[in-house]
Design a protein around this motif. Structure first.
Motif, PDB file in Angstrom:
ATOM      1  N   LEU A 101      -1.686  -0.367   9.455  1.00  0.00           N
ATOM      2  CA  LEU A 101      -2.857  -1.202   9.229  1.00  0.00           C
ATOM      3  C   LEU A 101      -3.501  -1.601  10.558  1.00  0.00           C
ATOM      4  O   LEU A 101      -4.722  -1.495  10.746  1.00  0.00           O
ATOM      5  CB  LEU A 101      -2.467  -2.455   8.456  1.00  0.00           C
ATOM      6  N   TYR A 117       0.884  -1.167   0.000  1.00  0.00           N
ATOM      7  CA  TYR A 117       0.000   0.000   0.000  1.00  0.00           C
ATOM      8  C   TYR A 117       0.921   1.217   0.000  1.00  0.00           C
ATOM      9  O   TYR A 117       1.664   1.437   0.962  1.00  0.00           O
ATOM     10  CB  TYR A 117      -0.878  -0.023   1.255  1.00  0.00           C
ATOM     11  N   LEU A 123      -3.646   6.959   6.073  1.00  0.00           N
ATOM     12  CA  LEU A 123      -4.585   5.866   6.340  1.00  0.00           C
ATOM     13  C   LEU A 123      -5.094   5.900   7.782  1.00  0.00           C
ATOM     14  O   LEU A 123      -4.302   5.934   8.724  1.00  0.00           O
ATOM     15  CB  LEU A 123      -3.910   4.517   6.070  1.00  0.00           C
ATOM     16  N   LYS A 131     -11.492  -0.342  12.018  1.00  0.00           N
ATOM     17  CA  LYS A 131     -11.972  -1.409  11.117  1.00  0.00           C
ATOM     18  C   LYS A 131     -13.495  -1.367  11.035  1.00  0.00           C
ATOM     19  O   LYS A 131     -14.194  -1.172  12.030  1.00  0.00           O
ATOM     20  CB  LYS A 131     -11.527  -2.777  11.612  1.00  0.00           C
ATOM     21  N   VAL A 168     -10.042   1.101   7.719  1.00  0.00           N
ATOM     22  CA  VAL A 168     -10.006  -0.071   6.857  1.00  0.00           C
ATOM     23  C   VAL A 168     -11.408  -0.663   6.779  1.00  0.00           C
ATOM     24  O   VAL A 168     -12.038  -0.945   7.818  1.00  0.00           O
ATOM     25  CB  VAL A 168      -9.034  -1.138   7.395  1.00  0.00           C
ATOM     26  N   SER A 204      -8.926   6.004   3.713  1.00  0.00           N
ATOM     27  CA  SER A 204      -9.452   4.653   3.907  1.00  0.00           C
ATOM     28  C   SER A 204      -9.040   3.720   2.774  1.00  0.00           C
ATOM     29  O   SER A 204      -8.664   4.166   1.687  1.00  0.00           O
ATOM     30  CB  SER A 204     -10.976   4.690   4.008  1.00  0.00           C
ATOM     31  N   VAL A 205      -9.161   2.422   3.061  1.00  0.00           N
ATOM     32  CA  VAL A 205      -8.891   1.403   2.066  1.00  0.00           C
ATOM     33  C   VAL A 205      -9.888   0.263   2.263  1.00  0.00           C
ATOM     34  O   VAL A 205     -10.282  -0.039   3.396  1.00  0.00           O
ATOM     35  CB  VAL A 205      -7.443   0.859   2.180  1.00  0.00           C
ATOM     36  N   THR A 206     -10.300  -0.348   1.150  1.00  0.00           N
ATOM     37  CA  THR A 206     -11.183  -1.501   1.212  1.00  0.00           C
ATOM     38  C   THR A 206     -10.387  -2.742   0.868  1.00  0.00           C
ATOM     39  O   THR A 206      -9.711  -2.796  -0.162  1.00  0.00           O
ATOM     40  CB  THR A 206     -12.351  -1.354   0.224  1.00  0.00           C
ATOM     41  N   ILE A 207     -10.482  -3.744   1.767  1.00  0.00           N
ATOM     42  CA  ILE A 207      -9.780  -4.999   1.542  1.00  0.00           C
ATOM     43  C   ILE A 207     -10.822  -6.103   1.404  1.00  0.00           C
ATOM     44  O   ILE A 207     -11.682  -6.269   2.270  1.00  0.00           O
ATOM     45  CB  ILE A 207      -8.816  -5.315   2.704  1.00  0.00           C
ATOM     46  N   TYR A 214     -13.297  -3.954   5.608  1.00  0.00           N
ATOM     47  CA  TYR A 214     -13.053  -5.342   5.231  1.00  0.00           C
ATOM     48  C   TYR A 214     -14.390  -5.995   4.898  1.00  0.00           C
ATOM     49  O   TYR A 214     -15.344  -5.908   5.686  1.00  0.00           O
ATOM     50  CB  TYR A 214     -12.373  -6.084   6.384  1.00  0.00           C
ATOM     51  N   TRP A 217     -11.166 -11.815   9.324  1.00  0.00           N
ATOM     52  CA  TRP A 217     -10.048 -10.868   9.411  1.00  0.00           C
ATOM     53  C   TRP A 217      -8.926 -11.430  10.286  1.00  0.00           C
ATOM     54  O   TRP A 217      -7.751 -11.293   9.965  1.00  0.00           O
ATOM     55  CB  TRP A 217     -10.536  -9.539   9.970  1.00  0.00           C
TER      56      TRP A 217
END
Length: 240
Positions: free
Chosen positions: A232, A179, A208, A237, A211, A187-190, A213, A220
């Motif tokens: 992270l 990343y 960041l 979350k 997250v 934000s990030v989408t996993i 998920y 997770w």
């Protein structure tokens, strides 16, 4: 009277004789002068046919062909050839570009199939990285700890790797490799497809904070997360 006439006649005779002698002397001197003059050479006469002119031999120097020197570009990554037509990116070399484009072929003509472990580790000048279709293997921490990295792009024809919104994954999405630390957005989408996150994949990610998920908290917890992913683990979350 007779005596006087004889005297006059003698004088006339003497004068005539003197003149004759003078004229003879003058003629002799003229002939002698002409005989002592140097002969005149006629320079316009052609040379006899039997005369040969000698000219120095003119030789043409031999031209030696110098092979073209093969030089590496002045702003090139470092490559190591495998000796089979392929090679590996092993370091930053002389490259100072902010956007590092890994070529499909090295300057020597080898196909670039590998990026060595830590090849570009810690390079502060890098803002973006482009990976070609030819790359089949990326070593551990190859692009890690590049604090100003914003985006990673992978060729659509690459069969081993891909990028999702500038984040580096294996082509099947199972492993998130990196990343970019300066990636825009908080934000990030996993996806739940991802089961592994590489070491230092989320190292010093400045922006960041959240997250998302797509799986459950239990799923997770089953993800294999490598070391030094503090950004992270510290982020909030959201599941489901």
């Amino acid at each position: 009277m007779t005596q006087t006439f004889l005297i006059i006649l003698a004088i006339v005779f003497a004068i005539a004789l003197a003149l004759t002698i003078a004229m003879i002397s003058l003629s002799y001197m003229r002939v002698e002068s002409e005989d002592t003059r140097p002969p005149v050479t006629d320079t316009t006469r052609p040379l006899p046919q039997s005369t040969t002119l000698w000219l120095p031999e003119v030789t043409t120097p031999e031209v030696t062909t110098v092979p073209e020197e093969i030089t590496m570009p002045s702003n090139s990554l470092s490559f190591a050839s495998a000796g089979d037509g392929t090679c590996t990116v092993v370091g930053i070399g002389s490259c100072t570009d902010a956007c590092v484009v890994i070529p499909a072929y090295s300057p020597a003509g080898d196909k670039v199939t590998t990026v060595a472990a830590r090849a570009l580790y810690g390079q502060k000048q890098i803002n973006a990285i482009q990976i070609p279709a030819t790359v089949e293997h990326i070593g551990a921490l190859a692009f890690a700890n590049c604090p100003n990295l914003v985006y990673i792009s992978v060729s659509d024809q690459n069969e081993e790797y891909c990028d999702i919104d500038g984040i580096l994954y294996t082509s099947d999405g199972r492993e998130l490799l990196l990343y970019p630390p300066m990636r825009a957005g908080a934000s990030v989408t996993i996806s739940l497809v991802t089961t592994e996150i590489a070491e230092m994949a989320f190292y010093n990610c400045a922006y960041l904070s959240h997250v998302y998920y797509t799986g459950t908290p239990e799923q997770w917890e089953r993800i294999s997360i490598g070391a030094k992913n503090y950004s992270l683990t510290a982020a909030a979350k959201t599941f489901g």
